[in-house]
Scaffold this motif. Structure first.
Motif, PDB file in Angstrom:
ATOM      1  N   MET A   1       0.842  -1.191   0.000  1.00 32.70           N
ATOM      2  CA  MET A   1       0.000   0.000   0.000  1.00 32.70           C
ATOM      3  C   MET A   1       0.881   1.246   0.000  1.00 32.70           C
ATOM      4  SD  MET A   1      -3.208   1.040   2.457  1.00 32.70           S
ATOM      5  CE  MET A   1      -4.387   0.001   1.652  1.00 32.70           C
ATOM      6  N   SER A   2       0.361   2.318  -0.512  1.00 33.61           N
ATOM      7  CA  SER A   2       1.070   3.593  -0.622  1.00 33.61           C
ATOM      8  C   SER A   2       1.377   4.200   0.738  1.00 33.61           C
ATOM      9  CB  SER A   2       0.212   4.583  -1.411  1.00 33.61           C
ATOM     10  OG  SER A   2      -0.081   4.090  -2.682  1.00 33.61           O
ATOM     11  N   TYR A   3       2.105   5.300   0.705  1.00 34.21           N
ATOM     12  CA  TYR A   3       2.372   6.096   1.893  1.00 34.21           C
ATOM     13  C   TYR A   3       2.111   7.546   1.510  1.00 34.21           C
ATOM     14  CZ  TYR A   3       4.340   7.242   6.394  1.00 34.21           C
ATOM     15  OH  TYR A   3       4.491   7.673   7.684  1.00 34.21           O
ATOM     16  N   LEU A   4       1.618   8.338   2.455  1.00 32.28           N
ATOM     17  CA  LEU A   4       1.179   9.690   2.164  1.00 32.28           C
ATOM     18  C   LEU A   4       1.822  10.690   3.115  1.00 32.28           C
ATOM     19  CD1 LEU A   4      -0.992  11.454   0.646  1.00 32.28           C
ATOM     20  CD2 LEU A   4      -2.507  10.923   2.554  1.00 32.28           C
ATOM     21  N   ASP A   5       2.369  11.758   2.558  1.00 35.91           N
ATOM     22  CA  ASP A   5       2.817  12.902   3.353  1.00 35.91           C
ATOM     23  C   ASP A   5       1.815  14.018   3.146  1.00 35.91           C
ATOM     24  OD1 ASP A   5       5.307  12.344   4.662  1.00 35.91           O
ATOM     25  OD2 ASP A   5       6.254  12.298   2.693  1.00 35.91           O
ATOM     26  N   GLY A   6       1.470  14.718   4.217  1.00 34.51           N
ATOM     27  CA  GLY A   6       0.602  15.865   4.106  1.00 34.51           C
ATOM     28  C   GLY A   6       1.206  17.048   4.827  1.00 34.51           C
ATOM     29  N   TYR A   7       0.966  18.235   4.314  1.00 35.91           N
ATOM     30  CA  TYR A   7       1.434  19.435   5.008  1.00 35.91           C
ATOM     31  C   TYR A   7       0.505  20.606   4.732  1.00 35.91           C
ATOM     32  CZ  TYR A   7       4.075  19.804   0.554  1.00 35.91           C
ATOM     33  OH  TYR A   7       4.470  19.818  -0.763  1.00 35.91           O
ATOM     34  N   VAL A   8       0.485  21.510   5.701  1.00 41.16           N
ATOM     35  CA  VAL A   8      -0.363  22.696   5.641  1.00 41.16           C
ATOM     36  C   VAL A   8       0.504  23.899   5.985  1.00 41.16           C
ATOM     37  CG1 VAL A   8      -2.435  23.809   6.556  1.00 41.16           C
ATOM     38  CG2 VAL A   8      -2.361  21.318   6.342  1.00 41.16           C
ATOM     39  N   ILE A   9       0.370  24.972   5.194  1.00 40.33           N
ATOM     40  CA  ILE A   9       1.237  26.146   5.331  1.00 40.33           C
ATOM     41  C   ILE A   9       0.418  27.418   5.139  1.00 40.33           C
ATOM     42  CG2 ILE A   9       3.336  27.274   4.479  1.00 40.33           C
ATOM     43  CD1 ILE A   9       3.831  24.681   2.831  1.00 40.33           C
ATOM     44  N   PRO A  10       0.599  28.419   6.016  1.00 41.10           N
ATOM     45  CA  PRO A  10       0.007  29.725   5.718  1.00 41.10           C
ATOM     46  C   PRO A  10       0.979  30.502   4.824  1.00 41.10           C
ATOM     47  CG  PRO A  10       1.035  29.815   7.861  1.00 41.10           C
ATOM     48  CD  PRO A  10       1.232  28.409   7.330  1.00 41.10           C
ATOM     49  N   ARG A  37       2.795  11.082  -7.000  1.00 39.54           N
ATOM     50  CA  ARG A  37       1.866  12.193  -7.229  1.00 39.54           C
ATOM     51  C   ARG A  37       2.133  13.279  -6.196  1.00 39.54           C
ATOM     52  NH1 ARG A  37      -3.458  10.834  -9.312  1.00 39.54           N
ATOM     53  NH2 ARG A  37      -2.099  10.994 -11.063  1.00 39.54           N
ATOM     54  N   VAL A  38       2.019  14.523  -6.610  1.00 39.18           N
ATOM     55  CA  VAL A  38       2.137  15.681  -5.717  1.00 39.18           C
ATOM     56  C   VAL A  38       0.950  16.592  -6.010  1.00 39.18           C
ATOM     57  CG1 VAL A  38       3.539  17.658  -5.019  1.00 39.18           C
ATOM     58  CG2 VAL A  38       4.659  15.532  -5.763  1.00 39.18           C
ATOM     59  N   LEU A  39       0.237  16.988  -4.974  1.00 37.23           N
ATOM     60  CA  LEU A  39      -0.895  17.902  -5.113  1.00 37.23           C
ATOM     61  C   LEU A  39      -0.727  19.043  -4.119  1.00 37.23           C
ATOM     62  CD1 LEU A  39      -3.557  15.122  -5.242  1.00 37.23           C
ATOM     63  CD2 LEU A  39      -3.083  16.690  -7.108  1.00 37.23           C
ATOM     64  N   GLU A  40      -0.872  20.251  -4.598  1.00 37.24           N
ATOM     65  CA  GLU A  40      -0.801  21.443  -3.747  1.00 37.24           C
ATOM     66  C   GLU A  40      -2.053  22.260  -4.016  1.00 37.24           C
ATOM     67  OE1 GLU A  40       2.037  23.018  -1.976  1.00 37.24           O
ATOM     68  OE2 GLU A  40       3.637  21.633  -2.493  1.00 37.24           O
ATOM     69  N   LYS A  76       6.565   3.483   2.369  1.00 37.35           N
ATOM     70  CA  LYS A  76       7.293   4.307   3.338  1.00 37.35           C
ATOM     71  C   LYS A  76       8.810   4.294   3.107  1.00 37.35           C
ATOM     72  CE  LYS A  76       7.451   5.658   8.180  1.00 37.35           C
ATOM     73  NZ  LYS A  76       8.892   5.820   8.347  1.00 37.35           N
ATOM     74  N   PRO A  77       9.435   3.154   2.782  1.00 34.59           N
ATOM     75  CA  PRO A  77      10.883   3.209   2.515  1.00 34.59           C
ATOM     76  C   PRO A  77      11.244   4.157   1.367  1.00 34.59           C
ATOM     77  CG  PRO A  77      10.223   0.939   2.927  1.00 34.59           C
ATOM     78  CD  PRO A  77       8.951   1.760   2.821  1.00 34.59           C
ATOM     79  N   THR A  78      10.429   4.179   0.301  1.00 40.65           N
ATOM     80  CA  THR A  78      10.687   5.104  -0.808  1.00 40.65           C
ATOM     81  C   THR A  78      10.519   6.531  -0.325  1.00 40.65           C
ATOM     82  OG1 THR A  78       9.911   3.451  -2.393  1.00 40.65           O
ATOM     83  CG2 THR A  78      10.019   5.741  -3.163  1.00 40.65           C
ATOM     84  N   ARG A  79       9.504   6.765   0.495  1.00 37.27           N
ATOM     85  CA  ARG A  79       9.284   8.110   1.056  1.00 37.27           C
ATOM     86  C   ARG A  79      10.464   8.554   1.905  1.00 37.27           C
ATOM     87  NH1 ARG A  79       8.190   9.485   6.782  1.00 37.27           N
ATOM     88  NH2 ARG A  79       6.941  11.356   6.745  1.00 37.27           N
ATOM     89  N   ASP A  80      10.924   7.677   2.793  1.00 37.21           N
ATOM     90  CA  ASP A  80      12.046   8.041   3.668  1.00 37.21           C
ATOM     91  C   ASP A  80      13.293   8.372   2.858  1.00 37.21           C
ATOM     92  OD1 ASP A  80      10.349   7.612   5.823  1.00 37.21           O
ATOM     93  OD2 ASP A  80      11.222   5.671   6.352  1.00 37.21           O
ATOM     94  N   ALA A  81      13.592   7.559   1.860  1.00 40.40           N
ATOM     95  CA  ALA A  81      14.752   7.803   1.000  1.00 40.40           C
ATOM     96  C   ALA A  81      14.543   9.081   0.175  1.00 40.40           C
ATOM     97  CB  ALA A  81      14.987   6.611   0.080  1.00 40.40           C
ATOM     98  N   PHE A 109       1.567   9.496   6.727  1.00 41.28           N
ATOM     99  CA  PHE A 109       0.365   8.734   7.025  1.00 41.28           C
ATOM    100  C   PHE A 109       0.321   7.419   6.260  1.00 41.28           C
ATOM    101  CE2 PHE A 109      -0.401  13.185   7.598  1.00 41.28           C
ATOM    102  CZ  PHE A 109      -1.142  13.265   8.771  1.00 41.28           C
ATOM    103  N   GLU A 110      -0.082   6.365   6.961  1.00 39.21           N
ATOM    104  CA  GLU A 110      -0.358   5.085   6.339  1.00 39.21           C
ATOM    105  C   GLU A 110      -1.825   5.104   5.905  1.00 39.21           C
ATOM    106  OE1 GLU A 110      -0.971   0.450   7.629  1.00 39.21           O
ATOM    107  OE2 GLU A 110       0.172   1.761   8.944  1.00 39.21           O
ATOM    108  N   PRO A 111      -2.099   4.960   4.618  1.00 43.65           N
ATOM    109  CA  PRO A 111      -3.494   4.979   4.179  1.00 43.65           C
ATOM    110  C   PRO A 111      -4.296   3.842   4.808  1.00 43.65           C
ATOM    111  CG  PRO A 111      -2.028   5.263   2.310  1.00 43.65           C
ATOM    112  CD  PRO A 111      -1.171   4.882   3.484  1.00 43.65           C
ATOM    113  N   ILE A 112      -5.530   4.141   5.162  1.00 41.22           N
ATOM    114  CA  ILE A 112      -6.436   3.102   5.642  1.00 41.22           C
ATOM    115  C   ILE A 112      -7.548   2.846   4.630  1.00 41.22           C
ATOM    116  CG2 ILE A 112      -5.892   3.409   8.089  1.00 41.22           C
ATOM    117  CD1 ILE A 112      -8.482   5.078   8.336  1.00 41.22           C
ATOM    118  N   VAL A 113      -7.702   3.754   3.669  1.00 43.06           N
ATOM    119  CA  VAL A 113      -8.574   3.568   2.514  1.00 43.06           C
ATOM    120  C   VAL A 113      -7.823   4.150   1.332  1.00 43.06           C
ATOM    121  CG1 VAL A 113     -10.743   4.207   1.395  1.00 43.06           C
ATOM    122  CG2 VAL A 113     -10.707   3.756   3.863  1.00 43.06           C
TER     123      VAL A 113
END
Length: 125
Positions: A1-10, A37-40, A76-81, A109-113
């Motif tokens: 399963m994929s791994y997800l990074d999320g961030y919020v910025i003012p 994929r990258v979405l902003e 997650k290993p690809t994300r960490d690298a 985040f580890e996706p649950i759906v």
């Protein structure tokens, strides 16, 4: 399963284009280093809540918009690298950011759906 990074910025509204350019350059690096994929997203319909909201979470000030972003990785290993490579990339060194990084928050985040189409139609910032 994929791994997800999320961030919020003012981000100051007056620096929208500078942020968009930075986000596009950084997205290219994320993809180069293994992201799929990258979405902003520039806050457009972000209501003020009664208990909490994106503005409170980032301590956004008058004249600032909230950016909500996520990066999808195959695992997650690809994300960490990938993050390690991003932090070492010459393109990221000595950059002046068009936002106050102390008010940015992020997490992995580890996706649950996980479902949906592979392609997302692009918009404009």
């Amino acid at each position: 399963m994929s791994y997800l990074d999320g961030y919020v910025i003012p981000v100051p509204e007056a620096k929208k284009e500078a942020y968009r350019a930075l986000a596009a350059e950084t997205a290219e690096l994320f993809l180069k280093f293994g992201a799929t994929r990258v979405l902003e997203g520039w806050g457009e319909d972000v209501p003020h809540g009664t208990a909490t909201d994106f503005y409170r979470a980032t301590l956004a000030e008058q004249g600032e918009a909230v950016v909500f972003a996520w990066v999808l990785w195959p695992d997650k290993p690809t994300r960490d690298a990938g993050w390690g490579k991003l932090m070492e990339a010459p393109e990221m060194q000595g950059r002046t950011m068009p936002f106050d990084g102390k008010r940015m928050f992020w997490g992995g985040f580890e996706p649950i759906v996980e479902m949906g189409r592979n392609e997302i139609q692009g918009g404009t910032a």
